[in-house]
Scaffold this active site. Sequence first.
Site, PDB file in Angstrom:
ATOM      1  N   ASN A 137       0.839  -1.201   0.000  1.00 24.34           N
ATOM      2  CA  ASN A 137       0.000   0.000   0.000  1.00 24.34           C
ATOM      3  C   ASN A 137       0.865   1.238   0.000  1.00 24.34           C
ATOM      4  O   ASN A 137       1.966   1.257   0.544  1.00 24.34           O
ATOM      5  CB  ASN A 137      -0.970  -0.017   1.198  1.00 24.34           C
ATOM      6  CG  ASN A 137      -0.437   0.704   2.421  1.00 24.34           C
ATOM      7  OD1 ASN A 137      -0.528   1.930   2.535  1.00 24.34           O
ATOM      8  ND2 ASN A 137       0.165  -0.054   3.330  1.00 24.34           N
ATOM      9  N   PHE A 141      -1.327   8.341   4.062  1.00 22.65           N
ATOM     10  CA  PHE A 141      -2.111   9.040   5.094  1.00 22.65           C
ATOM     11  C   PHE A 141      -3.298   9.803   4.506  1.00 22.65           C
ATOM     12  O   PHE A 141      -3.438  11.015   4.709  1.00 22.65           O
ATOM     13  CB  PHE A 141      -1.229  10.019   5.887  1.00 22.65           C
ATOM     14  CG  PHE A 141      -0.227   9.386   6.813  1.00 22.65           C
ATOM     15  CD1 PHE A 141      -0.300   8.045   7.176  1.00 22.65           C
ATOM     16  CD2 PHE A 141       0.810  10.147   7.356  1.00 22.65           C
ATOM     17  CE1 PHE A 141       0.634   7.470   8.040  1.00 22.65           C
ATOM     18  CE2 PHE A 141       1.745   9.587   8.220  1.00 22.65           C
ATOM     19  CZ  PHE A 141       1.661   8.254   8.557  1.00 22.65           C
ATOM     20  N   SER A 203       5.767   4.983   8.591  1.00 19.27           N
ATOM     21  CA  SER A 203       5.117   4.691   7.304  1.00 19.27           C
ATOM     22  C   SER A 203       6.051   5.097   6.178  1.00 19.27           C
ATOM     23  O   SER A 203       6.624   6.188   6.222  1.00 19.27           O
ATOM     24  CB  SER A 203       3.803   5.463   7.176  1.00 19.27           C
ATOM     25  OG  SER A 203       2.829   4.835   7.938  1.00 19.27           O
ATOM     26  N   ASN A 205       5.278   5.926   3.209  1.00 15.74           N
ATOM     27  CA  ASN A 205       4.608   6.659   2.131  1.00 15.74           C
ATOM     28  C   ASN A 205       4.486   8.157   2.342  1.00 15.74           C
ATOM     29  O   ASN A 205       3.806   8.841   1.577  1.00 15.74           O
ATOM     30  CB  ASN A 205       3.224   6.047   1.894  1.00 15.74           C
ATOM     31  CG  ASN A 205       3.319   4.559   1.589  1.00 15.74           C
ATOM     32  OD1 ASN A 205       4.104   4.155   0.740  1.00 15.74           O
ATOM     33  ND2 ASN A 205       2.587   3.750   2.322  1.00 15.74           N
ATOM     34  N   THR A 206       5.105   8.678   3.408  1.00 15.20           N
ATOM     35  CA  THR A 206       5.134  10.126   3.622  1.00 15.20           C
ATOM     36  C   THR A 206       6.597  10.545   3.598  1.00 15.20           C
ATOM     37  O   THR A 206       7.371  10.124   4.471  1.00 15.20           O
ATOM     38  CB  THR A 206       4.466  10.490   4.976  1.00 15.20           C
ATOM     39  OG1 THR A 206       3.096  10.107   4.906  1.00 15.20           O
ATOM     40  CG2 THR A 206       4.567  11.972   5.295  1.00 15.20           C
ATOM     41  N   LYS A 243       5.782   3.576  16.905  1.00 11.56           N
ATOM     42  CA  LYS A 243       5.716   2.504  15.891  1.00 11.56           C
ATOM     43  C   LYS A 243       6.904   2.623  14.953  1.00 11.56           C
ATOM     44  O   LYS A 243       7.136   3.677  14.364  1.00 11.56           O
ATOM     45  CB  LYS A 243       4.410   2.608  15.106  1.00 11.56           C
ATOM     46  CG  LYS A 243       4.221   1.462  14.118  1.00 11.56           C
ATOM     47  CD  LYS A 243       2.793   1.322  13.677  1.00 11.56           C
ATOM     48  CE  LYS A 243       2.614   0.186  12.686  1.00 11.56           C
ATOM     49  NZ  LYS A 243       1.251   0.014  12.252  1.00 11.56           N
ATOM     50  N   ASN A 274       5.978  -1.600  11.281  1.00 11.90           N
ATOM     51  CA  ASN A 274       5.209  -1.097  10.148  1.00 11.90           C
ATOM     52  C   ASN A 274       5.535  -1.950   8.901  1.00 11.90           C
ATOM     53  O   ASN A 274       6.239  -2.954   9.009  1.00 11.90           O
ATOM     54  CB  ASN A 274       5.547   0.380   9.919  1.00 11.90           C
ATOM     55  CG  ASN A 274       4.329   1.148   9.444  1.00 11.90           C
ATOM     56  OD1 ASN A 274       3.625   0.700   8.545  1.00 11.90           O
ATOM     57  ND2 ASN A 274       4.081   2.296  10.041  1.00 11.90           N
TER      58      ASN A 274
HETATM   59  C1  LIG Z   1      -3.576  -1.074   3.454  1.00 12.25           C
HETATM   60  C2  LIG Z   1      -2.750  -0.793   4.680  1.00 12.25           C
HETATM   61  C3  LIG Z   1      -2.775   0.474   5.255  1.00 12.25           C
HETATM   62  C4  LIG Z   1      -1.993   0.745   6.383  1.00 12.25           C
HETATM   63  N1  LIG Z   1      -2.052   1.991   6.954  1.00 12.25           N
HETATM   64  C5  LIG Z   1      -1.368   2.223   8.101  1.00 12.25           C
HETATM   65  C6  LIG Z   1      -1.455   3.482   8.752  1.00 12.25           C
HETATM   66  O1  LIG Z   1      -2.186   4.372   8.345  1.00 12.25           O
HETATM   67  N2  LIG Z   1      -0.703   3.666   9.877  1.00 12.25           N
HETATM   68  C7  LIG Z   1       0.112   2.701  10.396  1.00 12.25           C
HETATM   69  O2  LIG Z   1       0.740   2.911  11.428  1.00 12.25           O
HETATM   70  N3  LIG Z   1       0.196   1.493   9.797  1.00 12.25           N
HETATM   71  C8  LIG Z   1      -0.512   1.236   8.677  1.00 12.25           C
HETATM   72  N4  LIG Z   1      -0.429   0.008   8.078  1.00 12.25           N
HETATM   73  C9  LIG Z   1       0.512  -1.007   8.630  1.00 12.25           C
HETATM   74  C10 LIG Z   1      -0.201  -2.005   9.556  1.00 12.25           C
HETATM   75  O3  LIG Z   1      -0.726  -1.343  10.680  1.00 12.25           O
HETATM   76  C11 LIG Z   1       0.790  -3.093  10.014  1.00 12.25           C
HETATM   77  O4  LIG Z   1       1.822  -2.501  10.753  1.00 12.25           O
HETATM   78  C12 LIG Z   1       1.384  -3.859   8.845  1.00 12.25           C
HETATM   79  O5  LIG Z   1       0.423  -4.065   7.836  1.00 12.25           O
HETATM   80  C13 LIG Z   1       1.942  -5.227   9.258  1.00 12.25           C
HETATM   81  O6  LIG Z   1       0.940  -6.077   9.731  1.00 12.25           O
HETATM   82  P1  LIG Z   1       0.233  -7.226   8.833  1.00 12.25           P
HETATM   83  O7  LIG Z   1       1.331  -7.991   8.168  1.00 12.25           O
HETATM   84  O8  LIG Z   1      -0.591  -8.033   9.800  1.00 12.25           O
HETATM   85  O9  LIG Z   1      -0.620  -6.511   7.839  1.00 12.25           O
HETATM   86  C14 LIG Z   1      -1.188  -0.276   6.941  1.00 12.25           C
HETATM   87  C15 LIG Z   1      -1.175  -1.545   6.354  1.00 12.25           C
HETATM   88  C16 LIG Z   1      -1.944  -1.821   5.244  1.00 12.25           C
HETATM   89  C17 LIG Z   1      -1.918  -3.206   4.644  1.00 12.25           C
END
Ligand SMILES: Cc1cc2nc3c(=O)[nH]c(=O)nc-3n(C[C@H](O)[C@H](O)[C@H](O)COP(=O)(O)O)c2cc1C
Length: 386
Positions: A137, A141, A203, A205-206, A243, A274
């Site tokens: 992704n 934000f 993250s 992406n910022t 995080k 993350n």
């Molecule tokens: C589509 C998507 C959007 C995410 N957006 C955020 C976010 O806004 N803020 C954040 O701290 N982590 C974000 N994450 C990261 C997740 O909170 C998590 O740390 C990461 O996906 C690893 O866990 P998983 O393997 O169970 O998905 C996002 C993950 C995905 C897949």
Amino acid sequence: MSPFRSLFYITSGGCILCTGTNFITFNDKFYKKYIIPFFFMCDPEQAHSLLIFSGKYGLIPKSIYKDPPMLKTKLWDISFNNPIGLAAGLDKQGEITKALYNVGFGFVEVGSITPLPQPGNEKPRVFRLLNSQSIINRYGFNSDGHDVVFERLKNLKLHQNFDGIVGVNLGKNKESKNAVSDYVEGIKKFASVADYFVINISSPNTPGLRDLQKKNALKGLLSNIIEARNEYCGEHKIPLLLKISPDLTDQDKKNIADVINDKRYQVDGLIISNTTVKRVEVYDNPNALEPGGLSGKPLQETSTKLIAEFYKLTHGAIPIIGVGGIFNGQDAYAKIKAGASLLQIYTSFIYNGPSVLINIKKELECLLREDKYNSIADAIGADCKK
Ligand SMILES: Cc1cc2nc3c(=O)[nH]c(=O)nc-3n(C[C@H](O)[C@H](O)[C@H](O)COP(=O)(O)O)c2cc1C
């Protein structure tokens, strides 16, 4: 009534009853055969919107599964019915927090939320990598902003008396010139509704966000945030969590640990981790070339290793929420034994639906029993103590 008509009514009634039962009991096979493929027919962001729509209009059933008592966990004076939370990013705008909590999560993290509303990156910005059960992704934000999300959480927590555990994950605006004040504003704004805060500086992406993990930037950020928390949260000091990224160098890791081991900058917890910008185990998938953060199965080992490293670097003194590629009880247990006190999932929930949550809880209970542990707390960091 003709026998054919009776037969028709009995058969259709039976089908509806069977479908309804499978739906509300989160039957694994039913969700994998019908519900998930239905969502996967849509583009990933449309599927996300459909899930939010379902939550808003009461179409997500409430779990009838009773959490095993041995999974109850207490941390920061908060009692969790079970240690599996929903990671940030799914309920970014705090729209379906209660519906998700009722699915059986021990806690739900809302966000990341930025001070001002912003649209995020251009679409398409979410990609499934089916053969590696992962997602890339680059939402960047997309946020309704502090004011709007705060009103939603206020309504939920203060007016509807919702007593589920809600984490508030804070981000910064893309165009912001002062990242520190973006986070401080978030603490001020959400102090009355957050059960814990997450400072998301990881993250991918910022632009520039992850530089806040560097030693001096981190010191400046944390001293201001801790001061704001102490000032705005009164007697009840809401836990502050940081995080972090799975892409840190060894030196970065040591620097972060040095900062947070110092009482002046000590956070109450870490969220590890993350998404990653690295592309592990996904090269044969065309979507792997998309820029953004990778989550799911390929992140599993990296995040577990990072948990163990930070558990050691912080001498087990700073609680860790382990997240990254947890798909079953074994994955969850490995993160607990590496040093996590609580866990979160996101991608496995997308690939499997709510049944994954029940399966993880059941399997985790069995694994704890097999090793003769009475609670999660007994197993935390077990692999690091050997
Ligand atoms: C589509 C998507 C959007 C995410 N957006 C955020 C976010 O806004 N803020 C954040 O701290 N982590 C974000 N994450 C990261 C997740 O909170 C998590 O740390 C990461 O996906 C690893 O866990 P998983 O393997 O169970 O998905 C996002 C993950 C995905 C897949």
